[in-house]
Enzyme design. Sequence first.
Site, PDB file in Angstrom:
ATOM      1  N   ASP A 161      31.197  33.660  36.242  1.00 48.51           N
ATOM      2  CA  ASP A 161      30.435  34.730  35.610  1.00 48.51           C
ATOM      3  C   ASP A 161      31.353  35.920  35.363  1.00 48.51           C
ATOM      4  O   ASP A 161      32.237  36.191  36.181  1.00 48.51           O
ATOM      5  CB  ASP A 161      29.298  35.153  36.555  1.00 48.51           C
ATOM      6  CG  ASP A 161      28.066  35.632  35.827  1.00 48.51           C
ATOM      7  OD1 ASP A 161      27.680  34.985  34.839  1.00 48.51           O
ATOM      8  OD2 ASP A 161      27.482  36.640  36.242  1.00 48.51           O
TER       9      ASP A 161
ATOM     10  N   PHE B 239      38.990  36.440  35.528  1.00 45.70           N
ATOM     11  CA  PHE B 239      39.803  37.019  36.602  1.00 45.70           C
ATOM     12  C   PHE B 239      40.504  38.321  36.222  1.00 45.70           C
ATOM     13  O   PHE B 239      41.033  39.012  37.080  1.00 45.70           O
ATOM     14  CB  PHE B 239      40.852  36.017  37.120  1.00 45.70           C
ATOM     15  CG  PHE B 239      40.287  34.831  37.825  1.00 45.70           C
ATOM     16  CD1 PHE B 239      39.761  34.926  39.108  1.00 45.70           C
ATOM     17  CD2 PHE B 239      40.259  33.593  37.207  1.00 45.70           C
ATOM     18  CE1 PHE B 239      39.228  33.833  39.766  1.00 45.70           C
ATOM     19  CE2 PHE B 239      39.719  32.475  37.851  1.00 45.70           C
ATOM     20  CZ  PHE B 239      39.207  32.600  39.139  1.00 45.70           C
TER      21      PHE B 239
ATOM     22  N   HIS C 140      38.285  27.781  45.370  1.00 52.64           N
ATOM     23  CA  HIS C 140      38.292  29.038  44.619  1.00 52.64           C
ATOM     24  C   HIS C 140      39.140  30.080  45.363  1.00 52.64           C
ATOM     25  O   HIS C 140      39.177  30.094  46.593  1.00 52.64           O
ATOM     26  CB  HIS C 140      36.855  29.531  44.464  1.00 52.64           C
ATOM     27  CG  HIS C 140      36.685  30.593  43.434  1.00 52.64           C
ATOM     28  ND1 HIS C 140      36.904  31.925  43.704  1.00 52.64           N
ATOM     29  CD2 HIS C 140      36.304  30.536  42.132  1.00 52.64           C
ATOM     30  CE1 HIS C 140      36.670  32.643  42.615  1.00 52.64           C
ATOM     31  NE2 HIS C 140      36.307  31.817  41.643  1.00 52.64           N
TER      32      HIS C 140
END
Length: 375
Positions: free
Chosen positions: A146, A159, A272
């Site tokens: 998102d 990012f 992640h």
Amino acid sequence: MSFKRKDPPTKSLGDAKKPKKNADLTSFFGPPKVTPAGGGKAVSLTNGAAAAVDEPPPLKFDKEKWVAGLSDEQRKLLKLEIDTLDPSWLAALKEEIVTPGFLDLKRFMQKEIDSKQKIFPPLEEVYSWSRHCPLHKVRVVILGQDPYHGQGQAHGLCFSVRPPTPAPPSLKNIYIALKKEYPSFSPPPKNGGLLTPWADQGVLLLNTCLTVRSGQANSHQNHGWEKFTQKVIDTVVKVRTRGVVFLAWGSPAQKRCEKISGARHLVLKSVHPSPLSAHKGFFDCGHFTKTNEWLESRYGKEGIIDWNLNNQHPIKAPETQDPVKVTETQKKDPEEDGPVTVLAEKEEFKDDDDEDAIAAIEEIAKAEAEDQKKD
């Protein structure tokens, strides 16, 4: 300072002006001019390197003719795509964006705008990933989830954040991993987090969902963005036949890549980089050196990525275009060869990036408080 691998690998890893924010859809910048890079000629990269990578030219695409063939409602709903999606991507995705599902997504977006919802990233930057990284230059894909939902954060590249916003926690962890692989690496000054140097070299920084309401994480999920960005991924797999490295960090990103098979492309998987999971193996995954080793085996030394972030070269903003004319009536109205991924109606995403957004906002507030004390 360069973070390219100096010597070839001993073996192949083949099997391994500023626009207004949130304005109406009829007032966006037009697309930039893209010069085809083909015929084996060197492709100029923004960090000063050049890659003789035999890039195929962009698809021949008569944009004006295509736009003229749209209905008035389609031209209204697709104004953002017409004006800001890079021509190389528009040529490849033109059939997808006229599907009923995507048009419904755009109707939803227009309702958000009409109800005065603040949307991130700013609308003119929703497709900035496409302008920094045209389809015919993609060599690496990094998948996010998102967009950041705080002020001054999201700008269309996963990012990445624009100065003076400090690097969020996940990006700081990416820096730590880079430092372990390249000891001479140093993060951008002032705790920066702008990743345009990567995108300008062919690193596609793509979020699964391309927009979000201010302060409301995942608020635009399950409205159609997921299907569209999956089409983007499938297009890369189909078109970039010389090979692309997919960096799939976290289970949601890995689900996006689960249909990619064979030796043409390389999918590297890890947890992640969020503080919630990075300690489970991300810091030692070695993805940046593995990426360059594989790219060198496919494209040669000049085809690898310089991971240095201290040479910022943002691309020029798209040229302005006259808005598409909309009738008064409309103003009142609210088979391929590549892989095809069928998405579930609802998909759960972990809120790893929420930690980033909250931490970044806290850092900004802390810095402002310290400045006030000094004053």
